[in-house]
Design a protein around this motif. Structure first.
Motif, PDB file in Angstrom:
ATOM      1  N   GLU A   1      35.188  27.101  47.590  1.00  0.00           N
ATOM      2  CA  GLU A   1      35.814  27.091  48.922  1.00  0.00           C
ATOM      3  C   GLU A   1      36.038  25.683  49.448  1.00  0.00           C
ATOM      4  O   GLU A   1      36.892  25.463  50.316  1.00  0.00           O
ATOM      5  N   SER A   2      35.302  24.709  48.886  1.00  0.00           N
ATOM      6  CA  SER A   2      35.511  23.322  49.317  1.00  0.00           C
ATOM      7  C   SER A   2      36.659  22.662  48.547  1.00  0.00           C
ATOM      8  O   SER A   2      36.981  21.495  48.789  1.00  0.00           O
ATOM      9  N   GLY A   3      37.273  23.403  47.607  1.00  0.00           N
ATOM     10  CA  GLY A   3      38.484  22.884  46.970  1.00  0.00           C
ATOM     11  C   GLY A   3      38.323  22.435  45.532  1.00  0.00           C
ATOM     12  O   GLY A   3      39.285  21.931  44.933  1.00  0.00           O
ATOM     13  N   ALA A   4      37.143  22.585  44.932  1.00  0.00           N
ATOM     14  CA  ALA A   4      36.981  22.212  43.519  1.00  0.00           C
ATOM     15  C   ALA A   4      37.902  23.082  42.661  1.00  0.00           C
ATOM     16  O   ALA A   4      37.930  24.303  42.839  1.00  0.00           O
ATOM     17  N   PRO A   5      38.660  22.458  41.745  1.00  0.00           N
ATOM     18  CA  PRO A   5      39.553  23.252  40.885  1.00  0.00           C
ATOM     19  C   PRO A   5      38.739  24.269  40.080  1.00  0.00           C
ATOM     20  O   PRO A   5      37.750  23.899  39.434  1.00  0.00           O
ATOM     21  N   TYR A   6      39.139  25.532  40.145  1.00  0.00           N
ATOM     22  CA  TYR A   6      38.391  26.605  39.494  1.00  0.00           C
ATOM     23  C   TYR A   6      39.322  27.452  38.646  1.00  0.00           C
ATOM     24  O   TYR A   6      40.372  27.907  39.112  1.00  0.00           O
ATOM     25  N   LEU A   7      38.922  27.680  37.398  1.00  0.00           N
ATOM     26  CA  LEU A   7      39.596  28.655  36.534  1.00  0.00           C
ATOM     27  C   LEU A   7      38.626  29.788  36.237  1.00  0.00           C
ATOM     28  O   LEU A   7      37.472  29.551  35.865  1.00  0.00           O
ATOM     29  N   GLY A   8      39.101  31.008  36.419  1.00  0.00           N
ATOM     30  CA  GLY A   8      38.355  32.182  35.955  1.00  0.00           C
ATOM     31  C   GLY A   8      39.242  32.972  35.024  1.00  0.00           C
ATOM     32  O   GLY A   8      40.456  33.075  35.243  1.00  0.00           O
ATOM     33  N   THR A   9      38.649  33.490  33.954  1.00  0.00           N
ATOM     34  CA  THR A   9      39.381  34.434  33.106  1.00  0.00           C
ATOM     35  C   THR A   9      38.512  35.674  32.951  1.00  0.00           C
ATOM     36  O   THR A   9      37.290  35.587  32.779  1.00  0.00           O
ATOM     37  N   SER A  10      39.143  36.834  33.045  1.00  0.00           N
ATOM     38  CA  SER A  10      38.472  38.113  32.788  1.00  0.00           C
ATOM     39  C   SER A  10      37.213  38.265  33.664  1.00  0.00           C
ATOM     40  O   SER A  10      37.344  38.297  34.885  1.00  0.00           O
ATOM     41  N   ALA A  11      36.011  38.311  33.116  1.00  0.00           N
ATOM     42  CA  ALA A  11      34.800  38.417  33.936  1.00  0.00           C
ATOM     43  C   ALA A  11      34.719  37.279  34.955  1.00  0.00           C
ATOM     44  O   ALA A  11      34.285  37.477  36.091  1.00  0.00           O
ATOM     45  N   GLY A  12      35.175  36.088  34.561  1.00  0.00           N
ATOM     46  CA  GLY A  12      35.177  34.930  35.458  1.00  0.00           C
ATOM     47  C   GLY A  12      36.165  35.073  36.598  1.00  0.00           C
ATOM     48  O   GLY A  12      36.092  34.332  37.598  1.00  0.00           O
ATOM     49  N   SER A  13      37.098  36.011  36.468  1.00  0.00           N
ATOM     50  CA  SER A  13      38.013  36.358  37.561  1.00  0.00           C
ATOM     51  C   SER A  13      37.460  37.497  38.406  1.00  0.00           C
ATOM     52  O   SER A  13      37.598  37.491  39.627  1.00  0.00           O
ATOM     53  N   ASN A  14      36.847  38.468  37.723  1.00  0.00           N
ATOM     54  CA  ASN A  14      36.245  39.584  38.465  1.00  0.00           C
ATOM     55  C   ASN A  14      35.299  39.089  39.561  1.00  0.00           C
ATOM     56  O   ASN A  14      35.254  39.648  40.653  1.00  0.00           O
ATOM     57  N   ILE A  15      34.532  38.025  39.252  1.00  0.00           N
ATOM     58  CA  ILE A  15      33.540  37.542  40.236  1.00  0.00           C
ATOM     59  C   ILE A  15      34.190  36.879  41.444  1.00  0.00           C
ATOM     60  O   ILE A  15      33.510  36.639  42.440  1.00  0.00           O
ATOM     61  N   CYS A  16      35.493  36.598  41.392  1.00  0.00           N
ATOM     62  CA  CYS A  16      36.180  36.039  42.561  1.00  0.00           C
ATOM     63  C   CYS A  16      36.502  37.116  43.590  1.00  0.00           C
ATOM     64  O   CYS A  16      36.859  36.817  44.725  1.00  0.00           O
ATOM     65  N   GLY A  17      36.401  38.384  43.213  1.00  0.00           N
ATOM     66  CA  GLY A  17      36.630  39.484  44.142  1.00  0.00           C
ATOM     67  C   GLY A  17      35.433  39.688  45.064  1.00  0.00           C
ATOM     68  O   GLY A  17      34.420  38.983  44.972  1.00  0.00           O
ATOM     69  N   LEU A  18      35.557  40.649  45.957  1.00  0.00           N
ATOM     70  CA  LEU A  18      34.477  40.943  46.907  1.00  0.00           C
ATOM     71  C   LEU A  18      33.257  41.514  46.187  1.00  0.00           C
ATOM     72  O   LEU A  18      32.117  41.191  46.538  1.00  0.00           O
ATOM     73  N   THR A  19      33.500  42.393  45.209  1.00  0.00           N
ATOM     74  CA  THR A  19      32.411  42.943  44.401  1.00  0.00           C
ATOM     75  C   THR A  19      32.888  43.034  42.952  1.00  0.00           C
ATOM     76  O   THR A  19      34.087  42.950  42.670  1.00  0.00           O
ATOM     77  N   MET A  20      31.919  43.239  42.050  1.00  0.00           N
ATOM     78  CA  MET A  20      32.245  43.386  40.627  1.00  0.00           C
ATOM     79  C   MET A  20      32.508  44.853  40.267  1.00  0.00           C
ATOM     80  O   MET A  20      32.545  45.200  39.100  1.00  0.00           O
ATOM     81  N   GLN A  21      32.726  45.690  41.277  1.00  0.00           N
ATOM     82  CA  GLN A  21      32.710  47.129  41.039  1.00  0.00           C
ATOM     83  C   GLN A  21      33.978  47.695  40.401  1.00  0.00           C
ATOM     84  O   GLN A  21      34.047  48.895  40.146  1.00  0.00           O
ATOM     85  N   THR A  22      34.948  46.820  40.124  1.00  0.00           N
ATOM     86  CA  THR A  22      36.125  47.294  39.396  1.00  0.00           C
ATOM     87  C   THR A  22      36.250  46.624  38.031  1.00  0.00           C
ATOM     88  O   THR A  22      37.334  46.516  37.480  1.00  0.00           O
ATOM     89  N   THR A  23      35.110  46.200  37.501  1.00  0.00           N
ATOM     90  CA  THR A  23      35.058  45.716  36.121  1.00  0.00           C
ATOM     91  C   THR A  23      35.235  46.887  35.144  1.00  0.00           C
ATOM     92  O   THR A  23      34.921  48.030  35.486  1.00  0.00           O
ATOM     93  N   ASN A  24      35.692  46.583  33.932  1.00  0.00           N
ATOM     94  CA  ASN A  24      35.771  47.570  32.852  1.00  0.00           C
ATOM     95  C   ASN A  24      34.558  47.505  31.933  1.00  0.00           C
ATOM     96  O   ASN A  24      34.501  48.237  30.945  1.00  0.00           O
ATOM     97  N   ASP A  25      33.628  46.610  32.221  1.00  0.00           N
ATOM     98  CA  ASP A  25      32.567  46.319  31.250  1.00  0.00           C
ATOM     99  C   ASP A  25      31.434  47.340  31.279  1.00  0.00           C
ATOM    100  O   ASP A  25      31.313  48.124  32.209  1.00  0.00           O
ATOM    101  N   MET A  26      30.636  47.301  30.232  1.00  0.00           N
ATOM    102  CA  MET A  26      29.483  48.176  30.109  1.00  0.00           C
ATOM    103  C   MET A  26      28.290  47.582  30.849  1.00  0.00           C
ATOM    104  O   MET A  26      28.069  46.372  30.779  1.00  0.00           O
ATOM    105  N   PRO A  27      27.490  48.430  31.512  1.00  0.00           N
ATOM    106  CA  PRO A  27      26.352  47.922  32.301  1.00  0.00           C
ATOM    107  C   PRO A  27      25.151  47.576  31.424  1.00  0.00           C
ATOM    108  O   PRO A  27      24.100  48.199  31.514  1.00  0.00           O
ATOM    109  N   ILE A  28      25.299  46.564  30.580  1.00  0.00           N
ATOM    110  CA  ILE A  28      24.275  46.257  29.575  1.00  0.00           C
ATOM    111  C   ILE A  28      23.029  45.633  30.180  1.00  0.00           C
ATOM    112  O   ILE A  28      22.001  45.540  29.528  1.00  0.00           O
ATOM    113  N   VAL A  29      23.125  45.218  31.439  1.00  0.00           N
ATOM    114  CA  VAL A  29      21.964  44.669  32.143  1.00  0.00           C
ATOM    115  C   VAL A  29      22.122  45.048  33.617  1.00  0.00           C
ATOM    116  O   VAL A  29      23.245  45.278  34.082  1.00  0.00           O
ATOM    117  N   TYR A  30      20.990  45.151  34.337  1.00  0.00           N
ATOM    118  CA  TYR A  30      21.002  45.614  35.738  1.00  0.00           C
ATOM    119  C   TYR A  30      20.967  44.404  36.663  1.00  0.00           C
ATOM    120  O   TYR A  30      19.909  43.782  36.831  1.00  0.00           O
TER     121      TYR A  30
END
Lengths: 235, 235
Positions: free
Chosen positions: A113-142
């Motif tokens: 939010e302070s402006g550092a250049p950020y790249l996310g791909t796939s899971a690294g993009s999912n975390i930019c959302g409000l929640t991770m609840q629309t991931t396609n991944d398997m819940p391999i850890v809680y």
């Protein structure tokens, strides 16, 4: 002050990892030669070291060096001091679990939010959302929570794929899954097809890449947004 | 004392819901005309009532009546008093969340272990494993735990589907996801293809249906088990 590329996938069919983004990455990371990499999502279960070495070999091609956040004694300080950040794909549950375990959620959010250049791909993009609840991944850890960074005022569904009309498989389509999500949750979901990305500059969010994106809002029929158009109104 | 049918899918291509299992269900539920239905997984987000009515219309064809567990004042008593139980598919996160919220995990486990005839399909089968961590579903709600009933000494992957060699999609295949699971977890995973089910009688577990199942064990190459064979040795 945000300055992000939030991409569906690191790789698209027929080209090497991140190649389709090289021009955009040179612009994103124009003021830094060293990028802090967050390898926590461990695609296919590879180690943090293996993942970081592989990503360094890709970024070498555009004259950048990669340091893995796991290589630092203090990951919070590492993020605070970074001039550019990349979070790679893999398993979103594992990524979020590690972000909480290493206590870097707030620091990473503030840094982006302070402006550092950020790249996310796939899971690294999912975390930019409000929640991770629309991931396609398997819940391999809680993980301790499904809350993520909230850089975007909606959720991401990475690797969005349209239903196959010839399929005889009875597992839920992506659209059915997102519909189930909206029975319990109100935020919009942006289905980003592979090869699409969101370019976030200050408070403007623009869809880039060759394909349109599919937008899911609660109690509305899904619809398409054309590439080049803004998503800034979506929340 | 267990007496269960644990099926990959309620429906297979080309026939109506549960039709391919009718003969087996008449045998499973031979001593009861009334079955307690657990509708918590809400496929596509439909209500408990809608889901229960739909399932009743299916079971009518083999002379059985359905009561939804949500129709009882006390779900724990309802499960204790049931002569047969069916847990239907939908979203596994929602199902597990509701099982914990209604405090019925232990009662359901004890009831099944005491020999009550039990049918699970899809999400209703996933919960028979040690944990729900090999579900394909979206994490639309945050359950208090991923631990499930442990009726089986391994995990289930319902709707198991083989990788499509012609696909250009870069999202993880089912096999890659299970491999990631095994980087962090030790229990075997049984990939049940649609149309396959496990018949559990006392301590014997047999694979039934037309197809083979794919078995994933930590640090081993995946392998196939033929239909008709036992899985009792797997743990």
């Amino acid at each position: 002050m945000k300055n992000c590329i939030i991409a569906s996938s690191s790789t698209i069919h027929g080209s090497g990892p991140l190649e389709y983004l090289f021009d955009s990455l040179e612009e994103l990371y124009t003021n830094t030669e060293e990028i802090l990499f967050i390898p926590y999502a461990r695609p296919g279960g590879i180690s943090h070291d293996e993942y970081t070495i592989g990503v360094n070999n890709i970024f070498k091609k555009i004259g950048k060096r990669i340091m893995g956040v796991h290589m630092f004694e203090d990951p919070i300080e590492a993020i605070k001091n970074a001039n550019g950040i990349y979070t790679g794909g893999g398993n979103t549950f594992l990524l979020v679990h590690q972000l909480y375990k290493n206590n870097v959620i707030t620091t990473l959010k503030e840094k982006i939010e302070s402006g550092a250049p950020y790249l996310g791909t796939s899971a690294g993009s999912n975390i930019c959302g409000l929640t991770m609840q629309t991931t396609n991944d398997m819940p391999i850890v809680y993980p301790p929570s499904f809350m993520t960074l909230g850089i975007l005022p909606f959720n991401i569904n990475a690797h969005y794929i349209d239903p196959d009309p010839t399929s005889t498989h009875k597992g839920e389509t992506r659209e059915t899954r997102i519909k189930e999500f909206h029975k319990l949750n109100t935020q919009p979901v942006v289905g980003l097809r592979e090869g699409s990305w969101l370019r976030v500059k200050e408070s403007t969010i623009t869809l880039e890449g060759e394909l349109d994106a599919r937008i899911f809002e609660q109690n509305k029929a899904p619809y398409e947004i054309e590439t080049g158009k803004t998503l800034s109104q979506l929340h």
